[in-house]
Design a protein around this motif. Sequence first.
Motif, mmCIF file in Angstrom:
data_model
loop_
_atom_site.group_PDB
_atom_site.id
_atom_site.type_symbol
_atom_site.label_atom_id
_atom_site.label_comp_id
_atom_site.label_asym_id
_atom_site.label_seq_id
_atom_site.Cartn_x
_atom_site.Cartn_y
_atom_site.Cartn_z
ATOM 1 N N SER A 99 0.839 -1.206 0.000
ATOM 2 C CA SER A 99 0.000 0.000 0.000
ATOM 3 C C SER A 99 0.865 1.242 0.000
ATOM 4 O O SER A 99 1.895 1.283 0.652
ATOM 5 N N THR A 100 0.418 2.278 -0.732
ATOM 6 C CA THR A 100 1.140 3.555 -0.708
ATOM 7 C C THR A 100 0.312 4.646 -0.056
ATOM 8 O O THR A 100 0.609 5.810 -0.159
ATOM 9 N N THR A 101 -0.769 4.258 0.602
ATOM 10 C CA THR A 101 -1.572 5.248 1.307
ATOM 11 C C THR A 101 -1.668 4.881 2.777
ATOM 12 O O THR A 101 -1.404 3.753 3.168
ATOM 13 N N THR A 102 -2.063 5.842 3.580
ATOM 14 C CA THR A 102 -2.132 5.644 5.021
ATOM 15 C C THR A 102 -3.347 4.805 5.384
ATOM 16 O O THR A 102 -4.442 5.032 4.906
ATOM 17 N N SER A 103 -3.170 3.859 6.254
ATOM 18 C CA SER A 103 -4.288 3.081 6.773
ATOM 19 C C SER A 103 -4.473 3.415 8.230
ATOM 20 O O SER A 103 -3.583 3.919 8.898
ATOM 21 N N TRP A 125 10.960 5.040 -0.737
ATOM 22 C CA TRP A 125 10.010 5.845 0.030
ATOM 23 C C TRP A 125 10.769 7.059 0.555
ATOM 24 O O TRP A 125 11.797 6.924 1.220
ATOM 25 N N GLU A 131 2.400 7.815 6.615
ATOM 26 C CA GLU A 131 2.631 7.133 5.338
ATOM 27 C C GLU A 131 2.110 7.960 4.165
ATOM 28 O O GLU A 131 2.700 7.952 3.083
ATOM 29 N N GLN A 132 1.025 8.686 4.381
ATOM 30 C CA GLN A 132 0.472 9.506 3.311
ATOM 31 C C GLN A 132 1.413 10.637 2.918
ATOM 32 O O GLN A 132 1.334 11.168 1.811
ATOM 33 N N THR A 172 -0.781 4.651 -6.210
ATOM 34 C CA THR A 172 -1.579 5.865 -6.100
ATOM 35 C C THR A 172 -1.486 6.416 -4.687
ATOM 36 O O THR A 172 -1.089 5.720 -3.753
ATOM 37 N N GLY A 173 -1.881 7.666 -4.536
ATOM 38 C CA GLY A 173 -1.823 8.293 -3.218
ATOM 39 C C GLY A 173 -0.423 8.761 -2.901
ATOM 40 O O GLY A 173 0.486 8.726 -3.727
ATOM 41 N N GLY A 174 -0.237 9.169 -1.676
ATOM 42 C CA GLY A 174 1.078 9.639 -1.262
ATOM 43 C C GLY A 174 1.306 11.091 -1.631
ATOM 44 O O GLY A 174 0.464 11.755 -2.229
#
Length: 688
Positions: free
Chosen positions: A3-7, A59, A72-73, A110-112
């Motif tokens: 994942s490249t987005t915050t959970s 990253w 992470e975002q 996607t995201g980030g």
Amino acid sequence: MTSTTTSTTGPTNPTVAALLARSNELGADPKNTNYAGGNTSATGTGTDPVTGAETELLWVKGSGGDLGTLTEQGLAVLRLDRVRALESVYPGVEREDEMVAAFDHCLFGTGGAAPSIDTAMHALVETAHVDHLHPDAGIALATAADGERLTRECFGDAVVWVPWRRPGFQLGLDIAAIQRENPQAIGCILGGHGITAWGDTSEEVQRNALRIIAEATQFIERTGSAEPFGAHDPSRDALPEAERRAKASALAPVIRGLASTDAPMVGHWTDTEVVHEFLGGDKLGKLAAQGTSCPDHFLRTKVKPLVLDLPAHASIEESVARLQELHEAYRADYTAYYERHADADSPAMRGADPAIVLVPGVGMFSFGTDKQTARVAGEFYVNAIQVMRGAEAISTYSPIEESEKFRIEYWALEEAKLQRKPAPKPLATRVALVTGGGSGIGRATAERLVAEGACVVIADLNPDSAQAVAEELGGPDKAVALRADVSDEDAVVQAVADAVLAFGGLDLIVNNAGLSLSKPLLETTAKDWDLQHDVMARGSFLISRETARVMIDQAMGGDIVYISSKNSVFAGPNNIAYSATKADQAHQVRLLAAELGGHQIRVNGINPDGVVRGSGIFAGGWGASRAKVYGVEEEKLGEFYAQRTLLKREVLPANVANAVFALTAGDLSHTTGLHVPVDAGVAAAFLR
């Protein structure tokens, strides 16, 4: 798939988790880096969702984030092979800005966050982890006139000197080459800028970064001179605390007005030992004129501050006159700086006013488009002071060239970042003071003003209520609480002085504090009469008088809004003291509108009626009294008031707050002396 987005449960990739933990730990200590300064990175693998193959990823902290609060975002995630492949199409240092757009073609998933200008530094250095930081001790070495020699003396061959180069792709290539050529090195000092450390593991790079900072700090302490700012000048010593605060509150509106010549600003006052030590040294003029060096510093503080060249005990009148002269000279000097270096492609000059103003004996005033920006500008200049202290202790402070500062300040990439910022809210940069702000109409007004971008001082007789509201609204960068008895002249003078020091000045005053005792004439005592007139008529007068002084000194215009009442024009039963004092307030609006218009201070009133829910007045017994007068149950008083209106609607505190916003947000810029009914339509109270 990675994942490249915050959970909500945090990062699942251990490489990302370790990077965030390291970043937050480094960013939490101001000795390591300043707010939103520096960046960290890690390389690892993730699964390509198209091919299913393991892919090497980078990253790296994205543009504009803060290490101490990084999530992470806030990371940009890129394919490492693609970033490194950019070296083969790199067009050279004259066109290196083009490489920032190229990073977008290397993104994974996607995201980030958007990749920052420093991405190349992290991708091209051939270790798994890289930390780039802006510690004061490291920048002190980086800005010392003989920094290269001192770096060898301090670190031996463990840390390598890199001559100044503007952040970008070429700097990444330079550092990568130095790292390859010096396999024994743990990092480098970047001339004029900061430090970079590297390591094969997250633990190793953090250990190396902290080692560089610690050894630089110890080297300065061990070898530095005792008086880095020069001989002490007692005429510029910090004034005693009470005198210092009084002078600061007197000068703050004047300074804010000067700093807002091109665009309105919010202010912050810094009164710390390190600032006063700097102001008391005989190198003050020379060092201040040299300006800051680290790009993170001068992008927030401008290239140099305005320094009041008077002794601490200079009078307010002398100080104001000299500040006005110095401000005119500062603007001319900044304009000349811009014209020396601007070319046809340069962005337009963004304003010639200072962001930092230093006043011997008093402290430092810093400015920005909101309180956080103003506060952070001050923090960055404190960092710059510490850098100058370190550099002067071991050598001579030698910041980067003025032309290089201009290249960064008016960099096309920096301009693009500014253009991406969201449009300001309608009340951005405005500083409001709301009396009786701990409950009811005052609370709702404070909430609306903060939501629309204002900074708000919440003044209330009950400090606990005021503090609770301030905390709910976001704390000291958004709202501060003050205890204020508006009927006490000395208390009002002090409250206004404290309000000025909170945000640099005042622009929007809401006279809302009030109470009521509902009694017929024969039962109304002189004490009842005096109490209501002291709080509302006298209190509004005192607040208006003291805040008008501030707004006149600022020369930025302003608004005063009286929360009066339908009762100011309507004769209701058993309400002589309250209604008479509301009529007093209503006429104050007219009188002050006529008197203050020449200063561009608009004075208007609002006439609410029947505001029961959330009202401190009604909860304090007024509701029960009025319910008895009208023969209804107290809990149904709001419904009763609604049914006697033309619109049959209950009036809520938020409805009054909406009227305050309408009067002050700019669309009614040519309106003063007006009373706005907020009563759902009471025909008997129509203005004639």
